[in-house]
Design a protein around this motif. Structure first.
Motif, short mmCIF file in Angstrom:
data_model
loop_
_atom_site.label_atom_id
_atom_site.label_comp_id
_atom_site.label_asym_id
_atom_site.label_seq_id
_atom_site.Cartn_x
_atom_site.Cartn_y
_atom_site.Cartn_z
N ALA A 93 0.84 -1.20 0.00
CA ALA A 93 0.00 0.00 0.00
C ALA A 93 0.87 1.25 0.00
CB ALA A 93 -0.92 -0.01 1.22
N THR A 94 1.99 1.21 0.73
CA THR A 94 2.93 2.33 0.73
C THR A 94 3.41 2.59 -0.69
OG1 THR A 94 3.67 1.86 2.99
CG2 THR A 94 5.15 3.15 1.60
N ARG A 95 3.82 1.53 -1.37
CA ARG A 95 4.27 1.66 -2.77
C ARG A 95 3.18 2.26 -3.64
NH1 ARG A 95 3.96 -3.88 -5.30
NH2 ARG A 95 1.80 -3.31 -4.79
N ASP A 96 1.97 1.73 -3.54
CA ASP A 96 0.88 2.19 -4.40
C ASP A 96 0.54 3.65 -4.15
OD1 ASP A 96 0.81 -0.37 -5.39
OD2 ASP A 96 -0.95 -0.98 -4.23
N ASN A 97 0.57 4.06 -2.89
CA ASN A 97 0.25 5.45 -2.57
C ASN A 97 1.38 6.40 -2.97
OD1 ASN A 97 -2.42 5.30 -1.57
ND2 ASN A 97 -1.67 4.41 0.34
N LEU A 98 2.61 5.91 -2.96
CA LEU A 98 3.72 6.73 -3.47
C LEU A 98 3.60 6.89 -4.98
CD1 LEU A 98 6.71 5.37 -1.36
CD2 LEU A 98 5.95 7.76 -1.46
N MET A 99 3.12 5.86 -5.65
CA MET A 99 2.92 5.97 -7.10
C MET A 99 1.89 7.05 -7.42
SD MET A 99 4.98 3.85 -8.64
CE MET A 99 4.30 3.71 -10.30
N LEU A 100 0.86 7.15 -6.57
CA LEU A 100 -0.18 8.17 -6.78
C LEU A 100 0.35 9.57 -6.50
CD1 LEU A 100 -3.28 6.47 -5.10
CD2 LEU A 100 -3.00 6.98 -7.54
N GLY A 101 1.07 9.73 -5.40
CA GLY A 101 1.54 11.04 -4.99
C GLY A 101 0.51 11.76 -4.14
N GLY A 102 0.97 12.68 -3.33
CA GLY A 102 0.08 13.38 -2.42
C GLY A 102 -1.04 14.15 -3.09
N ALA A 103 -0.78 14.73 -4.26
CA ALA A 103 -1.78 15.52 -4.96
C ALA A 103 -2.93 14.67 -5.48
CB ALA A 103 -1.13 16.27 -6.13
N ALA A 104 -2.71 13.37 -5.61
CA ALA A 104 -3.74 12.46 -6.13
C ALA A 104 -4.24 11.53 -5.02
CB ALA A 104 -3.20 11.65 -7.30
N ASN A 105 -4.27 12.05 -3.78
CA ASN A 105 -4.75 11.31 -2.62
C ASN A 105 -3.85 10.14 -2.23
OD1 ASN A 105 -7.08 12.94 -2.15
ND2 ASN A 105 -8.11 11.90 -3.85
N GLY A 106 -2.60 10.20 -2.66
CA GLY A 106 -1.62 9.23 -2.23
C GLY A 106 -0.72 9.88 -1.19
N ILE A 107 0.57 9.60 -1.25
CA ILE A 107 1.52 10.19 -0.30
C ILE A 107 2.75 10.70 -1.05
CG2 ILE A 107 0.80 8.87 1.72
CD1 ILE A 107 2.98 6.84 1.16
N ASP A 108 3.45 11.64 -0.43
CA ASP A 108 4.64 12.26 -1.04
C ASP A 108 5.93 11.57 -0.62
OD1 ASP A 108 3.19 14.57 -2.24
OD2 ASP A 108 2.80 15.02 -0.13
N GLY A 109 5.87 10.88 0.51
CA GLY A 109 7.06 10.21 1.04
C GLY A 109 6.63 9.25 2.12
N ALA A 110 7.62 8.54 2.71
CA ALA A 110 7.25 7.54 3.69
C ALA A 110 8.42 7.04 4.51
CB ALA A 110 6.60 6.35 2.99
N HIS A 111 8.10 6.54 5.67
CA HIS A 111 8.93 5.61 6.45
C HIS A 111 8.92 4.35 5.59
CE1 HIS A 111 7.81 2.08 9.17
NE2 HIS A 111 9.06 2.30 9.56
N ILE A 112 10.11 3.88 5.19
CA ILE A 112 10.11 2.87 4.13
C ILE A 112 11.26 1.88 4.27
CG2 ILE A 112 11.57 4.13 2.46
CD1 ILE A 112 9.35 3.45 0.34
N LEU A 113 11.05 0.67 3.79
CA LEU A 113 12.11 -0.33 3.70
C LEU A 113 13.19 0.23 2.79
CD1 LEU A 113 9.74 -3.35 2.95
CD2 LEU A 113 10.97 -3.03 5.11
N THR A 114 14.44 0.22 3.22
CA THR A 114 15.51 0.83 2.44
C THR A 114 15.56 0.37 0.98
OG1 THR A 114 16.90 1.43 4.32
CG2 THR A 114 18.02 1.05 2.23
N PRO A 115 15.39 -0.92 0.66
CA PRO A 115 15.46 -1.31 -0.76
C PRO A 115 14.27 -0.88 -1.61
CG PRO A 115 15.92 -3.18 0.70
CD PRO A 115 15.32 -2.10 1.54
N LEU A 116 13.13 -0.55 -0.97
CA LEU A 116 11.91 -0.30 -1.75
C LEU A 116 12.03 0.89 -2.70
CD1 LEU A 116 9.11 -1.13 -2.53
CD2 LEU A 116 8.23 -0.18 -0.38
N PRO A 117 12.62 2.03 -2.31
CA PRO A 117 12.78 3.11 -3.28
C PRO A 117 13.58 2.69 -4.51
CG PRO A 117 13.07 3.97 -1.07
CD PRO A 117 12.99 2.47 -0.95
N TYR A 118 14.55 1.79 -4.32
CA TYR A 118 15.34 1.29 -5.46
C TYR A 118 14.50 0.40 -6.36
CZ TYR A 118 19.56 3.16 -3.33
OH TYR A 118 20.51 4.02 -2.82
N LEU A 119 13.68 -0.44 -5.74
CA LEU A 119 12.81 -1.33 -6.52
C LEU A 119 11.76 -0.54 -7.28
CD1 LEU A 119 12.41 -4.07 -3.76
CD2 LEU A 119 13.60 -4.37 -5.95
N MET A 120 11.30 0.57 -6.70
CA MET A 120 10.33 1.44 -7.38
C MET A 120 11.00 2.28 -8.46
SD MET A 120 7.99 2.78 -4.18
CE MET A 120 6.98 3.78 -5.28
#
Length: 438
Positions: A93-120
């Motif tokens: 869900a963190t990944r999906d909401n980062l894909m949306l972004g804050g302006a589209a009712n998602g999120i702009d950033g997150a407390h996150i697993l270190t590898p996940l930003p690389y995988l995204m």
């Protein structure tokens, strides 16, 4: 509506005057708020482009810096009173909401697993393999994750040495049953800790067990009903498992690699590009929260705050022990006053070492998430924005002794004697016996 006739002043003029007065008052309140939380000699910084941002978190103790920054008014202190810290149901869900972004009712950033930003960033875990430019701007914590085992394996004596599970797992598979090892996201930190531990004990995580994904807050309930044999997750869920008598901790991840990096503060690259001052403000708030979380005298209050319903919804008793380094493993072993507690600041914790990100990438090459030909250094340079951390630290007045001189922490050593030289990831990979390509 006010009657402006005969005043000699237009509505436009009064609005402008009121705005200037209001702005002066706001600036005064802002500076007064800074004095309430002294943390060094602040440099004058440009005002944030926006007053808010949406930041996600998972119900884990290592999200505490975001929770504390919000609870203690630190985002507001640095000019961003409208920052929202929003609970996410899972890392997916963190990944999906980062894909949306804050302006589209998602999120702009997150407390996150270190590898996940690389995988995204590389489109490895996104819909249609669509890359999402991401950045890591800080590390949030070191240590204090756990590898827990179901009570049925207590007789094996398994601990740091996973090989004691090998025969038991083989017997279960021979009986036609599935051996399930749960982690929180494929390629994430918990997946990598679990795989490292199993492989070091001669258990192939791809062949000898079935890895499954379970969100952190659901781990205990799933083990309680027999849905997995072993899991790796952050706190407070390992400690809660012990308190409920469902299983025991075989090892803390700090025993695998002492002083290991864990979660990060990740932001969409687009947010940073549009809002560099706001990014710095977020960083400064989180860094000051990390300093607060580090202080021993704040641990009890911290546990009470993050245990609240809107954050983790967990009893303080499930949080406080391992936060202080007091570990009841649940198998008769009790260790008090250990240094395996969660670290938030001292020793360069907050700084996102590029060398640490290189290890996570190497491990994901090991298990087939990235190709063996991946240019580790180039990819780390794209995602890791330690330069932004340094700028924020300077403006925050962080002592020079708390700012690492190099982006590499050097050669790392693991519990099984393996070493990782960030300058030569290939040599590390060649030294490993069990891997996806083997």
């Amino acid at each position: 509506m006010k009657n402006w006739i005969g005043t000699g002043t237009s509505p436009k003029d009064v609005t402008r005057r009121d705005f200037l007065v209001s702005s002066a008052m706001t600036a005064g309140l802002f500076m007064a708020a800074r004095k309430l939380f002294p943390s060094g000699a602040y440099a004058a910084t440009a005002a944030p482009e926006v007053t808010g941002a949406k930041l996600g978190f998972i119900a884990l103790t290592d999200a505490a810096p975001l929770m504390i920054a919000k609870e203690k008014g630190l985002f507001a202190k640095f000019g961003m009173p409208d920052v929202e810290v929003l609970k996410q149901a899972s890392w997916g869900a963190t990944r999906d909401n980062l894909m949306l972004g804050g302006a589209a009712n998602g999120i702009d950033g997150a407390h996150i697993l270190t590898p996940l930003p690389y995988l995204m960033h590389t489109g490895k875990v996104t819909q249609n393999n669509q890359p999402m430019p991401m950045a890591i701007v800080a590390r949030l914590n070191y240590d204090c994750q756990g590898i827990s085992v179901a009570q049925e394996y207590a007789g094996t004596g398994v601990g740091l040495d996973a090989s004691k599970l090998k025969d038991a797992f083989a017997a279960k598979k021979a009986a036609g049953k599935e051996v399930k090892a749960a982690m929180t996201f494929p390629g994430g930190t918990h997946d990598l800790w679990l795989r490292y531990w199993l492989a070091a004990g001669g258990i192939d995580p791809d062949k000898d067990v079935s890895t499954i994904v379970v969100p952190p807050p659901q781990m205990v309930a799933n083990m309680k009903v027999g849905n997995m044999d072993v899991f790796c997750v952050g706190e407070p869920w390992n400690e809660q498992l012990v308190h409920q008598g469902v299983g025991f901790t075989a090892a803390t991840t700090g025993e695998l690699w002492k002083g290991h990096p864990e979660k990060a503060l990740g932001l969409r690259a687009e947010f940073i590009e549009k809002n560099p001052n706001a990014t710095k403000a977020i960083l400064m708030a989180v860094m000051e929260a990390q300093q607060w979380c580090e202080a021993k005298e704040n641990k009890d209050e911290m546990a009470a705050i993050i245990g609240k319903r809107q954050w983790m919804n967990v009893p303080v008793a499930d949080i406080i022990g391992r936060l202080k380094g007091d570990i009841n493993y649940g198998n008769g072993r009790v260790a008090n006053g250990t240094d395996f507690y969660m670290k938030f600041w001292k020793g360069g914790v907050s700084y996102p070492f590029k060398s640490h990100d290189a290890w996570f990438l190497a491990e994901n090459i090991r298990w087939g998430k990235f190709a063996p030909t991946t240019d580790v250094k180039a990819l780390v340079d794209q995602v890791n924005r330690e330069d932004l951390w340094r700028e924020a630290a300077k403006d925050l007045g962080v002592a020079a002794a708390d700012i690492p001189a190099s982006s590499s922490r050097g050669v790392e050593t693991f519990f099984d004697g393996k070493t990782f030289d960030p300058a030569n990831p290939s040599a590390y990979l060649d030294s490993l016996k069990i891997k996806a390509s083997a």
